[in-house]
Design an enzyme around this catalytic site. Structure first.
Site, PDB file in Angstrom:
ATOM      1  N   GLU A 174       0.843  -1.207   0.000  1.00 44.11           N
ATOM      2  CA  GLU A 174       0.000   0.000   0.000  1.00 44.11           C
ATOM      3  C   GLU A 174       0.874   1.253   0.000  1.00 44.11           C
ATOM      4  OE1 GLU A 174      -2.309   2.702   3.194  1.00 44.11           O
ATOM      5  OE2 GLU A 174      -2.078   0.572   3.653  1.00 44.11           O
ATOM      6  N   ASP A 187       0.770   3.821  -3.211  1.00 39.89           N
ATOM      7  CA  ASP A 187       0.367   5.219  -3.049  1.00 39.89           C
ATOM      8  C   ASP A 187       1.323   6.137  -3.804  1.00 39.89           C
ATOM      9  OD1 ASP A 187      -1.094   7.440  -1.641  1.00 39.89           O
ATOM     10  OD2 ASP A 187       0.883   7.742  -0.753  1.00 39.89           O
ATOM     11  N   ASP A 243      -7.030   1.286   0.477  1.00 37.95           N
ATOM     12  CA  ASP A 243      -5.699   0.717   0.739  1.00 37.95           C
ATOM     13  C   ASP A 243      -5.445  -0.477  -0.174  1.00 37.95           C
ATOM     14  OD1 ASP A 243      -5.445   2.588   2.730  1.00 37.95           O
ATOM     15  OD2 ASP A 243      -5.768   1.176   4.385  1.00 37.95           O
ATOM     16  N   GLU A 296      -4.437   0.458  -3.753  1.00 34.61           N
ATOM     17  CA  GLU A 296      -3.058   0.944  -3.777  1.00 34.61           C
ATOM     18  C   GLU A 296      -2.075  -0.216  -3.707  1.00 34.61           C
ATOM     19  OE1 GLU A 296      -3.680   5.368  -1.755  1.00 34.61           O
ATOM     20  OE2 GLU A 296      -2.981   3.697  -0.516  1.00 34.61           O
TER      21      GLU A 296
END
Length: 228
Positions: free
Chosen positions: A45, A49, A118, A121
């Site tokens: 995650e 991101d 989450d 990502e």
């Protein structure tokens, strides 16, 4: 590692076949399901991101070559915020394949905005590690689709716009009142009213107070624009 039929179906929805399927398995594993022999998706995650951020920054610069940093920042935030990521996750039904612990399962984890955001990502990071940046970039641009071109409207924060409307007319800031709350504790639904001192008011319902407030402000702005 051999993927289950469920994960193979998810690969089709995602539009990427993994050379290293263990990356996908990790990307869909929530911390509540991790163990000594099973990594969760938190590290992925973190990476995803950043990959998402770079792709969106590049896309926005290419889309509007004259935009200032001040104009680009809210557009960027609108594209990478958790709500947008969760919307993308819902479109490919990521929730159906998330590996969750019992507590998260019972509390409706497959529908939670934070877990879905989450998760997508983490999936982005898995694709990046599996096939490289260009493949991950292509996947992101395809999944985000029209959101990138429509971001100018999405970046306009309704609560801020409504407050500016009130200030420009010498009015105090709008207030937000919780009208109703329904549903179980793990999946509440809020109805919020946005109100002005003038007596104008509009309501909206959503799965979080923030979303309901934003929607109520948007509805009230639409009413004000129609009546002026």
């Amino acid at each position: 590692m051999k993927l289950s039929a469920e994960l193979k179906s998810f690969q089709d929805r995602l539009g990427h076949s993994f050379v290293r399927p263990e990356l996908l398995a990790q990307a869909i594993t929530h911390a509540s399901m991790s163990s000594a022999n099973r990594d969760d998706n938190q590290r992925l995650e973190f990476l995803g991101d950043r990959v998402l951020g770079l792709v969106m920054a590049e896309a926005l610069l290419a889309l509007d070559k004259k935009a200032t940093e001040g104009q680009l920042a809210p557009r960027f935030n609108a594209l990478v915020r958790k709500e947008t990521c969760a919307d993308v996750a819902r479109e490919i039904d990521l929730g159906a394949v998330l590996r969750l612990g019992r507590s998260e399962m019972l509390s409706g984890g497959r529908r939670k905005q934070a877990l879905l955001g989450d998760g997508i990502e983490a999936v982005i990071a898995a694709v990046y590690l599996d096939a490289g940046f260009e493949v991950a970039k292509s996947l992101i641009l395809r999944l985000w689709g029209k959101r990138i071109h429509n971001v100018e409207d999405d970046a306009r924060d309704p609560k801020t716009a409504l407050q500016e409307w009130a200030q420009a007319r010498g009015l105090p800031p709008p207030t937000y009142v919780e009208v109703a709350r329904k549903g179980p504790d793990h999946a509440p639904v809020f109805t919020i009213a946005a109100e002005l001192e003038t007596g104008h008011s509009q309501q909206a319902t959503a799965g979080s107070k923030r979303q309901a407030e934003q929607a109520a402000a948007r509805n009230l702005l639409a009413e004000l624009e129609t009546s002026t």
